[in-house]
Design a protein around this motif. Structure first.
Motif, PDB file in Angstrom:
ATOM      1  N   MET A 125       0.849  -1.193   0.000  1.00 55.29           N
ATOM      2  CA  MET A 125       0.000   0.000   0.000  1.00 55.29           C
ATOM      3  C   MET A 125       0.887   1.247   0.000  1.00 55.29           C
ATOM      4  SD  MET A 125      -2.863   1.158   2.791  1.00 55.29           S
ATOM      5  CE  MET A 125      -3.822  -0.326   2.494  1.00 55.29           C
ATOM      6  N   ARG A 126       0.633   2.136  -0.933  1.00 58.17           N
ATOM      7  CA  ARG A 126       1.418   3.355  -1.050  1.00 58.17           C
ATOM      8  C   ARG A 126       0.521   4.578  -0.842  1.00 58.17           C
ATOM      9  NH1 ARG A 126       6.492   2.794  -3.744  1.00 58.17           N
ATOM     10  NH2 ARG A 126       7.432   1.061  -2.617  1.00 58.17           N
ATOM     11  N   PRO A 127       1.056   5.633  -0.249  1.00 60.60           N
ATOM     12  CA  PRO A 127       0.270   6.868  -0.121  1.00 60.60           C
ATOM     13  C   PRO A 127       0.096   7.531  -1.475  1.00 60.60           C
ATOM     14  CG  PRO A 127       2.528   7.222   0.612  1.00 60.60           C
ATOM     15  CD  PRO A 127       2.398   5.757   0.348  1.00 60.60           C
ATOM     16  N   THR A 128      -1.034   8.178  -1.644  1.00 59.30           N
ATOM     17  CA  THR A 128      -1.243   8.980  -2.853  1.00 59.30           C
ATOM     18  C   THR A 128      -0.512  10.309  -2.758  1.00 59.30           C
ATOM     19  OG1 THR A 128      -3.418   7.986  -3.220  1.00 59.30           O
ATOM     20  CG2 THR A 128      -3.028  10.130  -4.245  1.00 59.30           C
ATOM     21  N   ASP A 185      -1.668  11.929   2.852  1.00 59.33           N
ATOM     22  CA  ASP A 185      -1.780  10.620   3.495  1.00 59.33           C
ATOM     23  C   ASP A 185      -0.648  10.345   4.484  1.00 59.33           C
ATOM     24  OD1 ASP A 185      -4.011   9.764   1.771  1.00 59.33           O
ATOM     25  OD2 ASP A 185      -2.491   9.795   0.202  1.00 59.33           O
ATOM     26  N   LEU A 186       0.538  10.819   4.179  1.00 59.01           N
ATOM     27  CA  LEU A 186       1.733  10.556   4.988  1.00 59.01           C
ATOM     28  C   LEU A 186       2.534  11.833   5.119  1.00 59.01           C
ATOM     29  CD1 LEU A 186       3.914   8.696   6.344  1.00 59.01           C
ATOM     30  CD2 LEU A 186       4.817   8.324   4.023  1.00 59.01           C
ATOM     31  N   VAL A 187       2.880  12.201   6.360  1.00 62.92           N
ATOM     32  CA  VAL A 187       3.754  13.343   6.611  1.00 62.92           C
ATOM     33  C   VAL A 187       5.077  12.803   7.162  1.00 62.92           C
ATOM     34  CG1 VAL A 187       4.145  15.454   7.928  1.00 62.92           C
ATOM     35  CG2 VAL A 187       1.857  14.926   7.067  1.00 62.92           C
ATOM     36  N   ILE A 188       6.166  13.141   6.501  1.00 62.28           N
ATOM     37  CA  ILE A 188       7.512  12.783   6.947  1.00 62.28           C
ATOM     38  C   ILE A 188       8.143  14.014   7.565  1.00 62.28           C
ATOM     39  CG2 ILE A 188       9.792  11.965   6.248  1.00 62.28           C
ATOM     40  CD1 ILE A 188       8.414  10.662   3.805  1.00 62.28           C
ATOM     41  N   ALA A 224      -3.616  12.226   8.176  1.00 63.38           N
ATOM     42  CA  ALA A 224      -2.351  11.665   7.713  1.00 63.38           C
ATOM     43  C   ALA A 224      -1.670  10.828   8.787  1.00 63.38           C
ATOM     44  CB  ALA A 224      -1.416  12.792   7.276  1.00 63.38           C
ATOM     45  N   GLU A 225      -0.869   9.871   8.331  1.00 68.40           N
ATOM     46  CA  GLU A 225       0.048   9.165   9.213  1.00 68.40           C
ATOM     47  C   GLU A 225       1.317  10.016   9.335  1.00 68.40           C
ATOM     48  OE1 GLU A 225      -1.302   6.727  10.563  1.00 68.40           O
ATOM     49  OE2 GLU A 225      -2.900   6.327   9.118  1.00 68.40           O
ATOM     50  N   HIS A 256       6.425   2.177   6.927  1.00 68.78           N
ATOM     51  CA  HIS A 256       5.643   2.528   8.116  1.00 68.78           C
ATOM     52  C   HIS A 256       4.199   2.819   7.730  1.00 68.78           C
ATOM     53  CE1 HIS A 256       4.446   4.551  11.839  1.00 68.78           C
ATOM     54  NE2 HIS A 256       4.036   5.561  11.097  1.00 68.78           N
ATOM     55  N   PHE A 257       4.014   3.576   6.671  1.00 64.93           N
ATOM     56  CA  PHE A 257       2.657   3.903   6.213  1.00 64.93           C
ATOM     57  C   PHE A 257       1.897   2.629   5.860  1.00 64.93           C
ATOM     58  CE2 PHE A 257      -0.313   4.637   2.755  1.00 64.93           C
ATOM     59  CZ  PHE A 257      -1.100   5.651   3.273  1.00 64.93           C
TER      60      PHE A 257
END
Length: 223
Positions: free
Chosen positions: A1-4, A170-173, A192-193, A215-216
């Motif tokens: 699964m990948r973030p958009t 979706d994901l914040v780094i 977001a994760e 991790h996401f």
């Protein structure tokens, strides 16, 4: 699964410069700006389509020493457009923030880079002179102006926000180990994760990106 849509708070340029033995924080900012090129290439190789990168907040413009901010403006007018405008580049540039806080030459260089990259398939939003509260206010204002009956909803506000075509992140780094978001796109990153890397931004690697993506996938698949 990948973030958009991946968000990046690239922090630690000044600390990286000090750790490398440089007294001038501008060296760290230059390395940090150039490292964006690597990050874009890594994301394209993983077929990520939408990025939002926190470059410079409105508060930083107001509070940091003049020479340091002037150097950041120079990087924004030169290095960032050079990276995004490469003929083989895949990323369309979008700028989100209060451009009135930028020198005219910097604002025009960024606007020209937006024009030159507008038809590209991937989308990269740079938060420059950005304030999260102002962003939400502008989204509400845009929604009200487009409403025929004065009523607005979440979707209308989201559509009124600046940046690329996909707003929700979706994901914040976050680099540098800081456990805070620093006002990073509060509306768009509400669901977001979060992945926090202890690496300072110029030292962030391709493997670190893969750790964030893993991790996401782990968190979302567990739900």
């Amino acid at each position: 699964m990948r973030p958009t849509h991946v968000g990046l708070v690239m922090d630690g340029n000044r600390r990286w410069a000090r750790a490398a033995g440089h007294d001038d924080p501008r060296i760290g900012h230059r390395h940090g700006a150039e490292h964006v090129e690597d990050f874009l290439a890594w994301c394209a190789a993983r077929d990520l389509q939408h990025l939002t990168i926190y470059v410079l907040s409105a508060d930083n413009i107001r509070k940091r020493p003049g020479p340091e901010v002037d150097h950041l403006f120079t990087l924004l007018a030169t290095t960032i457009p050079r990276i995004l405008e490469q003929p083989a580049g895949e990323w369309a540039l979008h700028v989100s923030g209060d451009r009135s806080l930028l020198p005219p030459a910097t604002a025009e260089a960024l606007a020209e880079a937006e024009r030159r990259t507008a038809d590209r398939p991937r989308h990269c939003t740079l938060a420059i002179a950005y304030d999260g509260h102002r962003d939400i206010v502008e989204g509400i204002r845009a929604a009200l102006l487009s409403s025929s009956d004065g009523e607005v909803d979440v979707d209308a506000i989201t559509a009124g926000l600046g940046g690329g075509p996909v707003k929700e992140i979706d994901l914040v780094i976050r680099t540098s180990g800081e456990l805070r978001l620093s006002g990073f796109f509060p509306w768009q990153s509400a669901h977001a994760e979060l992945f926090v890397s202890s690496k300072l931004w110029p030292a962030f690697t391709e493997r670190d990106l893969d750790r964030a993506l893993a991790h996401f996938a782990e968190v979302r698949s567990a739900r």
